[in-house]
Design an enzyme around this catalytic site. Structure first.
Site, PDB file in Angstrom:
ATOM      1  N   GLN A   4      28.197 -54.681  -5.983  1.00  0.00           N
ATOM      2  CA  GLN A   4      28.785 -56.017  -5.853  1.00  0.00           C
ATOM      3  C   GLN A   4      28.199 -56.948  -6.906  1.00  0.00           C
ATOM      4  O   GLN A   4      26.976 -57.054  -7.028  1.00  0.00           O
ATOM      5  CB  GLN A   4      28.509 -56.571  -4.446  1.00  0.00           C
ATOM      6  CG  GLN A   4      29.156 -57.923  -4.194  1.00  0.00           C
ATOM      7  CD  GLN A   4      28.958 -58.415  -2.763  1.00  0.00           C
ATOM      8  OE1 GLN A   4      28.194 -57.833  -1.991  1.00  0.00           O
ATOM      9  NE2 GLN A   4      29.637 -59.492  -2.416  1.00  0.00           N
ATOM     10  N   HIS A  37      35.025 -59.597  -0.976  1.00  0.00           N
ATOM     11  CA  HIS A  37      36.343 -59.353  -1.561  1.00  0.00           C
ATOM     12  C   HIS A  37      36.728 -57.892  -1.388  1.00  0.00           C
ATOM     13  O   HIS A  37      35.881 -57.006  -1.450  1.00  0.00           O
ATOM     14  CB  HIS A  37      36.395 -59.746  -3.040  1.00  0.00           C
ATOM     15  CG  HIS A  37      35.266 -59.217  -3.873  1.00  0.00           C
ATOM     16  ND1 HIS A  37      33.991 -59.764  -3.846  1.00  0.00           N
ATOM     17  CD2 HIS A  37      35.201 -58.187  -4.751  1.00  0.00           C
ATOM     18  CE1 HIS A  37      33.205 -59.100  -4.669  1.00  0.00           C
ATOM     19  NE2 HIS A  37      33.910 -58.129  -5.231  1.00  0.00           N
TER      20      HIS A  37
HETATM   21  P1  DGP Z   1      32.463 -56.619  -7.575  1.00  0.00           P
HETATM   22  O1  DGP Z   1      31.796 -55.870  -8.665  1.00  0.00           O
HETATM   23  O2  DGP Z   1      32.931 -55.714  -6.434  1.00  0.00           O
HETATM   24  O3  DGP Z   1      31.636 -57.771  -7.080  1.00  0.00           O
HETATM   25  O4  DGP Z   1      33.798 -57.185  -8.214  1.00  0.00           O
HETATM   26  C1  DGP Z   1      33.936 -58.473  -8.706  1.00  0.00           C
HETATM   27  C2  DGP Z   1      35.223 -58.488  -9.456  1.00  0.00           C
HETATM   28  O5  DGP Z   1      35.569 -59.824  -9.698  1.00  0.00           O
HETATM   29  C3  DGP Z   1      35.175 -57.808 -10.823  1.00  0.00           C
HETATM   30  O6  DGP Z   1      36.051 -56.690 -10.825  1.00  0.00           O
HETATM   31  C4  DGP Z   1      35.656 -58.857 -11.803  1.00  0.00           C
HETATM   32  C5  DGP Z   1      36.242 -59.924 -10.919  1.00  0.00           C
HETATM   33  N1  DGP Z   1      36.041 -61.269 -11.402  1.00  0.00           N
HETATM   34  C6  DGP Z   1      34.835 -61.842 -11.696  1.00  0.00           C
HETATM   35  N2  DGP Z   1      35.034 -63.110 -12.114  1.00  0.00           N
HETATM   36  C7  DGP Z   1      36.376 -63.320 -12.065  1.00  0.00           C
HETATM   37  C8  DGP Z   1      37.189 -64.460 -12.388  1.00  0.00           C
HETATM   38  O7  DGP Z   1      36.729 -65.524 -12.787  1.00  0.00           O
HETATM   39  N3  DGP Z   1      38.537 -64.291 -12.233  1.00  0.00           N
HETATM   40  C9  DGP Z   1      39.078 -63.117 -11.767  1.00  0.00           C
HETATM   41  N4  DGP Z   1      40.421 -63.073 -11.659  1.00  0.00           N
HETATM   42  N5  DGP Z   1      38.338 -62.052 -11.469  1.00  0.00           N
HETATM   43  C10 DGP Z   1      37.006 -62.154 -11.614  1.00  0.00           C
END
Ligand code: DGP
Length: 114
Positions: free
Chosen positions: A94, A100
């Site tokens: 994470q 999420h």
């Molecule tokens: P995790 O590694 O499971 O915590 O996934 C976090 C996810 O969030 C990663 O795949 C990228 C996404 N993410 C991080 N910042 C942003 C953002 O500002 N916008 C969007 N759309 N996604 C984001």
């Protein structure tokens, strides 16, 4: 939480490619997609991770999962399926500390995860 990226997305302070929103949750495309379909379903309530969720959050968690499945079908995964992933804390991979559900589809997923 003011310094949480996903709380800021919920508040509209950071733009996102939103595919669904209601009073409880938001679903938007991942900024670094790992599959042709890759979106996140998040609660509007700030919950740090699945392991921080409380018993009173059980109904909300159910709604998130149900909507994740429904949206996966709407996004074209009804026939071939999809992968639903909740990374939790550091060993779980994470990186954003706001619960999420990743929904990944449009290609064959590998198992076990690396
Ligand atoms: P995790 O590694 O499971 O915590 O996934 C976090 C996810 O969030 C990663 O795949 C990228 C996404 N993410 C991080 N910042 C942003 C953002 O500002 N916008 C969007 N759309 N996604 C984001």
């Amino acid at each position: 939480m003011s310094d949480c990226i996903f709380c800021r997305i919920i508040k509209g302070e950071i733009p996102s490619d939103t595919i669904y929103e209601d009073g409880d949750m938001l679903a938007f495309r991942d900024i670094t997609p790992q599959a042709p379909v890759h979106f996140l379903v998040i609660p509007k309530k700030h919950i740090g991770s699945l392991m921080e969720a409380e018993r009173e959050d059980a109904s909300l968690l159910g709604k998130l999962l149900h909507k994740a499945g429904e949206l996966a079908a709407e996004q074209g995964c009804s026939e071939r399926g999809a992968r639903f992933v909740i990374n939790c804390k550091s060993d779980g991979g994470q990186t954003v500390d706001h619960l999420h559900i990743h929904v990944l589809g449009g290609r064959m997923m590998m198992w076990p995860p690396g």
